[in-house]
Design a protein around this motif. Structure first.
Motif, PDB file in Angstrom:
ATOM      1  N   TYR A  40       4.805  30.010   3.700  1.00 12.09           N
ATOM      2  CA  TYR A  40       5.384  29.513   4.937  1.00 12.09           C
ATOM      3  C   TYR A  40       6.873  29.195   4.728  1.00 12.09           C
ATOM      4  CZ  TYR A  40       0.764  29.205   6.993  1.00 12.09           C
ATOM      5  OH  TYR A  40      -0.472  29.522   7.504  1.00 12.09           O
ATOM      6  N   TYR A  41       7.652  29.529   5.727  1.00  6.19           N
ATOM      7  CA  TYR A  41       9.106  29.325   5.663  1.00  6.19           C
ATOM      8  C   TYR A  41       9.551  28.310   6.705  1.00  6.19           C
ATOM      9  CZ  TYR A  41       9.901  33.144   2.407  1.00  6.19           C
ATOM     10  OH  TYR A  41       9.912  33.932   1.284  1.00  6.19           O
ATOM     11  N   ASP A  42      10.510  27.500   6.308  1.00  9.08           N
ATOM     12  CA  ASP A  42      11.085  26.502   7.206  1.00  9.08           C
ATOM     13  C   ASP A  42      12.429  26.093   6.618  1.00  9.08           C
ATOM     14  OD1 ASP A  42      11.437  24.574   9.215  1.00  9.08           O
ATOM     15  OD2 ASP A  42       9.360  23.897   9.093  1.00  9.08           O
ATOM     16  N   THR A  43      13.119  25.202   7.284  1.00  7.78           N
ATOM     17  CA  THR A  43      14.344  24.636   6.733  1.00  7.78           C
ATOM     18  C   THR A  43      13.974  23.535   5.749  1.00  7.78           C
ATOM     19  OG1 THR A  43      14.523  22.956   8.450  1.00  7.78           O
ATOM     20  CG2 THR A  43      15.504  25.102   8.915  1.00  7.78           C
ATOM     21  N   PRO A  44      14.887  23.137   4.860  1.00 10.01           N
ATOM     22  CA  PRO A  44      14.566  22.053   3.928  1.00 10.01           C
ATOM     23  C   PRO A  44      14.179  20.751   4.619  1.00 10.01           C
ATOM     24  CG  PRO A  44      16.483  23.262   3.139  1.00 10.01           C
ATOM     25  CD  PRO A  44      16.181  23.790   4.518  1.00 10.01           C
ATOM     26  N   ASP A  45      14.632  20.549   5.869  1.00 13.37           N
ATOM     27  CA  ASP A  45      14.237  19.341   6.605  1.00 13.37           C
ATOM     28  C   ASP A  45      13.194  19.633   7.685  1.00 13.37           C
ATOM     29  OD1 ASP A  45      15.915  20.777   8.217  1.00 13.37           O
ATOM     30  OD2 ASP A  45      17.266  19.127   8.701  1.00 13.37           O
ATOM     31  N   PHE A  46      12.554  20.811   7.619  1.00 14.26           N
ATOM     32  CA  PHE A  46      11.363  21.142   8.409  1.00 14.26           C
ATOM     33  C   PHE A  46      11.608  21.149   9.926  1.00 14.26           C
ATOM     34  CE2 PHE A  46      10.024  19.156   4.416  1.00 14.26           C
ATOM     35  CZ  PHE A  46       9.283  20.190   3.871  1.00 14.26           C
ATOM     36  N   ARG A  47      12.652  21.814  10.339  1.00 18.62           N
ATOM     37  CA  ARG A  47      12.968  21.874  11.769  1.00 18.62           C
ATOM     38  C   ARG A  47      11.956  22.703  12.553  1.00 18.62           C
ATOM     39  NH1 ARG A  47      19.639  22.373  11.544  1.00 18.62           N
ATOM     40  NH2 ARG A  47      19.882  20.754   9.934  1.00 18.62           N
ATOM     41  N   LEU A  48      11.443  23.772  11.946  1.00 12.94           N
ATOM     42  CA  LEU A  48      10.446  24.584  12.647  1.00 12.94           C
ATOM     43  C   LEU A  48       9.158  23.798  12.844  1.00 12.94           C
ATOM     44  CD1 LEU A  48      10.807  28.155  11.068  1.00 12.94           C
ATOM     45  CD2 LEU A  48      11.827  27.267  13.164  1.00 12.94           C
ATOM     46  N   ALA A  49       8.708  23.145  11.797  1.00  6.06           N
ATOM     47  CA  ALA A  49       7.450  22.392  11.905  1.00  6.06           C
ATOM     48  C   ALA A  49       7.558  21.305  12.971  1.00  6.06           C
ATOM     49  CB  ALA A  49       7.091  21.779  10.555  1.00  6.06           C
ATOM     50  N   ARG A  50       8.686  20.643  13.032  1.00  6.07           N
ATOM     51  CA  ARG A  50       8.853  19.582  14.022  1.00  6.07           C
ATOM     52  C   ARG A  50       8.874  20.138  15.443  1.00  6.07           C
ATOM     53  NH1 ARG A  50       9.962  15.300  10.750  1.00  6.07           N
ATOM     54  NH2 ARG A  50      11.063  15.800   8.818  1.00  6.07           N
ATOM     55  N   ALA A  51       9.249  21.402  15.575  1.00  2.00           N
ATOM     56  CA  ALA A  51       9.261  22.053  16.888  1.00  2.00           C
ATOM     57  C   ALA A  51       7.977  22.843  17.146  1.00  2.00           C
ATOM     58  CB  ALA A  51      10.470  22.976  16.998  1.00  2.00           C
ATOM     59  N   ARG A  52       6.967  22.662  16.294  1.00  2.00           N
ATOM     60  CA  ARG A  52       5.671  23.348  16.421  1.00  2.00           C
ATOM     61  C   ARG A  52       5.829  24.866  16.367  1.00  2.00           C
ATOM     62  NH1 ARG A  52       3.390  22.930  21.122  1.00  2.00           N
ATOM     63  NH2 ARG A  52       1.329  23.449  20.300  1.00  2.00           N
ATOM     64  N   LYS A  53       6.687  25.312  15.466  1.00  2.00           N
ATOM     65  CA  LYS A  53       6.881  26.739  15.245  1.00  2.00           C
ATOM     66  C   LYS A  53       6.514  27.068  13.805  1.00  2.00           C
ATOM     67  CE  LYS A  53      10.569  26.788  18.676  1.00  2.00           C
ATOM     68  NZ  LYS A  53      12.003  26.998  18.971  1.00  2.00           N
ATOM     69  N   VAL A  54       5.954  28.247  13.619  1.00  2.00           N
ATOM     70  CA  VAL A  54       5.452  28.629  12.304  1.00  2.00           C
ATOM     71  C   VAL A  54       5.993  30.010  11.951  1.00  2.00           C
ATOM     72  CG1 VAL A  54       3.405  29.210  10.943  1.00  2.00           C
ATOM     73  CG2 VAL A  54       3.344  27.260  12.533  1.00  2.00           C
ATOM     74  N   MET A  55       6.513  30.139  10.720  1.00  3.66           N
ATOM     75  CA  MET A  55       6.930  31.437  10.201  1.00  3.66           C
ATOM     76  C   MET A  55       6.299  31.610   8.828  1.00  3.66           C
ATOM     77  SD  MET A  55      10.780  32.961   9.503  1.00  3.66           S
ATOM     78  CE  MET A  55      11.349  32.459  11.132  1.00  3.66           C
ATOM     79  N   ARG A  56       5.618  32.742   8.637  1.00  2.00           N
ATOM     80  CA  ARG A  56       4.945  32.938   7.359  1.00  2.00           C
ATOM     81  C   ARG A  56       4.882  34.423   7.011  1.00  2.00           C
ATOM     82  NH1 ARG A  56      -1.133  31.836   9.694  1.00  2.00           N
ATOM     83  NH2 ARG A  56      -1.480  33.942  10.527  1.00  2.00           N
ATOM     84  N   ARG A  57       4.640  34.667   5.723  1.00  2.00           N
ATOM     85  CA  ARG A  57       4.324  36.017   5.227  1.00  2.00           C
ATOM     86  C   ARG A  57       2.939  35.922   4.606  1.00  2.00           C
ATOM     87  NH1 ARG A  57       4.448  38.959   0.392  1.00  2.00           N
ATOM     88  NH2 ARG A  57       5.031  41.170   0.652  1.00  2.00           N
ATOM     89  N   ARG A  58       1.998  36.748   5.111  1.00  2.00           N
ATOM     90  CA  ARG A  58       0.617  36.646   4.651  1.00  2.00           C
ATOM     91  C   ARG A  58       0.078  38.002   4.256  1.00  2.00           C
ATOM     92  NH1 ARG A  58      -3.898  33.894   8.417  1.00  2.00           N
ATOM     93  NH2 ARG A  58      -4.052  35.983   9.332  1.00  2.00           N
ATOM     94  N   THR A  59      -0.661  38.001   3.162  1.00  2.00           N
ATOM     95  CA  THR A  59      -1.369  39.197   2.721  1.00  2.00           C
ATOM     96  C   THR A  59      -2.861  38.895   2.701  1.00  2.00           C
ATOM     97  OG1 THR A  59      -1.139  38.556   0.387  1.00  2.00           O
ATOM     98  CG2 THR A  59       0.555  39.998   1.315  1.00  2.00           C
ATOM     99  N   GLY A  60      -3.660  39.948   2.862  1.00  2.00           N
ATOM    100  CA  GLY A  60      -5.110  39.789   2.945  1.00  2.00           C
ATOM    101  C   GLY A  60      -5.546  39.730   4.394  1.00  2.00           C
ATOM    102  N   GLY A  61      -6.782  40.050   4.653  1.00  2.00           N
ATOM    103  CA  GLY A  61      -7.275  40.012   6.023  1.00  2.00           C
ATOM    104  C   GLY A  61      -6.880  41.256   6.806  1.00  2.00           C
ATOM    105  N   ASN A  62      -6.965  41.142   8.115  1.00  2.00           N
ATOM    106  CA  ASN A  62      -6.722  42.305   8.972  1.00  2.00           C
ATOM    107  C   ASN A  62      -5.306  42.372   9.520  1.00  2.00           C
ATOM    108  OD1 ASN A  62      -9.489  43.190   8.856  1.00  2.00           O
ATOM    109  ND2 ASN A  62     -10.000  41.527  10.279  1.00  2.00           N
TER     110      ASN A  62
END
Length: 491
Positions: A40-62
């Motif tokens: 999961y990616y965010d800023t060092p002070d977690f601005r995305l998480a505080r705005a209920r936004k999520v950015m990630r790179r995921r492997t596995g699954g469909n």
């Protein structure tokens, strides 16, 4: 980049708790198992998480790949965008979509989640897949925190909100409660977010905050640099210089040798940025000088000079863009990410910034003093004054890094050393311009164009260089005479 609307609901599962039989609600398909690995990616002070936004790179699954999840029109809905998994860094399109939330801050990996998922399809009487239900065993790591938990998730496929409510009622009737956390990322990041919010006056935090701002500039301007957008190359070059200076001036905050390779790679990138930027400055400088020449001599060579400078800029920018598409540039950017999330800090980094950082800046001033004495002993040697200028830049940028530590005192230092670098920078611009003018003259005279306009340009640069040198030396004397200066601060 594909997009879709995600409509799902999460449930908490206690250890050993299983999902109930849902055959009264839908036809339950066979189980499929997956092992998912997500960063999961965010800023060092977690601005995305505080705005209920999520950015990630995921492997596995469909759905291997990059995912960007943005809040939807309802609590259970989110807009989800996908990008190919081959990217090793956050896709630039994703960053642009959340730019108003980032406000220039860098994106870095903030959490790793490993999930063992058991998934089943829920189908209607006609075989239409209405939803997918899964149970997840999650192992999360964010900063120094490790967590493990189990949860269930129901995501609509072709079903509607009423069907999701029926599944929810069946689960709750069997004792499966709705989750208090809206997302895995939110649950994983909660302890790290609390750490980030804690007050910390350490030198390590201060220098990393400054470094983070510069990394954010480089990330935010990548697309504009590739497209040769207005001022993008210049701003990226300055950010790269600031990074190098901070890692040199405050090197003692890091373990020995841990940032040496990164500094060397930043120097490589700065040279490529410099090639493109210097050609821009030269074109602006000589175009303005040509406009001041008397007719007809000036206009006789304007086309030839401007054409040559435009060609030089195009070549330099093409080299820069080519380098940014390569493995070395990618590794540099990944290294900057790791510097922010897993820095190798020395023991002094835990000390108060106000106590340990000013003496380090004083060391940079000491280097300028030494180089200035050397240059003054041979004042016509412009190479020596150029070395003074480069050392002065380190002091200027080091003072910038201390703005949050010393406030107005650091601002006074920064302003004085900016005058030094601007003065000697103008000297260097004149030197480079004169070299290019001589080269152009040697070619264009052979082609039959007059020499006089070039001689006039050289005289213009010579006069400007003399004035700039006097300005630079005056500013240097004022900056080194500051009382108190960085050398006056210490334990």
């Amino acid at each position: 980049m594909a997009a879709q609307v995600e409509h799902e609901r999460k449930f908490a599962l206690a250890e050993g708790q299983d999902l109930p039989d849902l055959s009264a609600v839908a036809t339950v398909g066979p189980a499929s198992e997956f092992r998912l690995v997500a960063t999961y990616y965010d800023t060092p002070d977690f601005r995305l998480a505080r705005a209920r936004k999520v950015m990630r790179r995921r492997t596995g699954g469909n759905d291997d790949g990059w995912h960007l999840k943005l809040p939807g029109s309802a609590p259970d809905q989110r807009s989800e965008l996908h990008a190919p998994v081959e990217y090793r860094r956050p896709p630039q399109q994703f960053r642009e979509l959340v730019a108003h939330t980032l406000v220039g801050a860098p994106l870095v990996p903030v959490a790793d989640l490993r999930t063992h998922r058991t998934e089943r399809r829920l189908s209607g009487p006609d075989g239409t897949v209405l939803a997918v239900i899964c149970t997840d065993r999650v192992d999360a790591r964010a900063g120094s925190h490790r967590q493990r938990w189990r949860e269930a998730e129901v995501e609509l496929v072709h079903g509607d909100a009423a069907f999701l409510d029926r599944v929810t009622h069946a689960l709750q009737a069997a004792g499966v409660a709705l989750s208090d956390s809206p997302s895995k990322a939110g649950q994983a990041l909660a302890p790290a977010m609390a750490d980030a919010a804690a007050t910390d006056d350490s030198a390590g935090r201060a220098v990393l905050a400054y470094v983070g701002v510069q990394v954010g500039v480089l990330q935010a301007l990548e697309s504009a640099v590739r497209l040769d957008g207005h001022d993008a190359v210049h701003r990226s070059r300055v950010a790269t210089r600031r990074l190098r200076s901070a890692l040199r001036t405050f090197a003692d905050l890091f373990t020995a040798g841990s940032v040496t390779h990164l500094r060397n790679e930043l120097r490589w990138h700065a040279r490529l940025l410099g090639g493109a930027r210097d050609s821009e400055v030269l074109r602006e400088r000589l175009t303005a000088a040509l406009a001041e020449l008397p007719e007809p001599a000036g206009h006789a060579v304007v086309g030839r000079v401007t054409s040559a400078l435009a060609d030089a800029h195009a070549i330099a920018h093409a080299r820069l863009v080519e380098s940014m598409a390569g493995h070395r540039y990618e590794e540099l950017q990944l290294g900057l990410e790791q510097l922010l999330v897993a820095p190798r800090l020395g023991s002094s980094a835990a000390e108060p910034a106000v106590r340990v950082m000013p003496p380090m800046l004083g060391g940079a001033v000491g280097r300028v003093r030494k180089l200035a004495r050397r240059a003054a002993s041979r004042p016509d040697d412009l190479t020596r004054w150029h070395e003074v200028r480069k050392a002065a830049k380190s002091v200027r940028y080091g003072a910038e890094a201390l703005l949050g530590v010393l406030g107005g005192t650091a601002e006074e230092w920064r302003a004085h050393w900016e005058q030094v670098t601007e003065g000697f920078g103008a000297v260097q611009d004149c030197v480079v311009a004169a070299q290019v003018i001589e080269e152009l003259a040697s070619h264009t005279v052979v082609e039959g164009l007059p020499r006089e306009p070039f001689d006039a340009l050289l005289a213009h640069q010579d006069a400007a260089r003399t004035d700039a040198m006097a300005q630079g030396r005056r500013a240097l004397a004022a900056a080194m005479g500051l009382e108190p200066g960085p050398e006056s601060f210490g334990p």
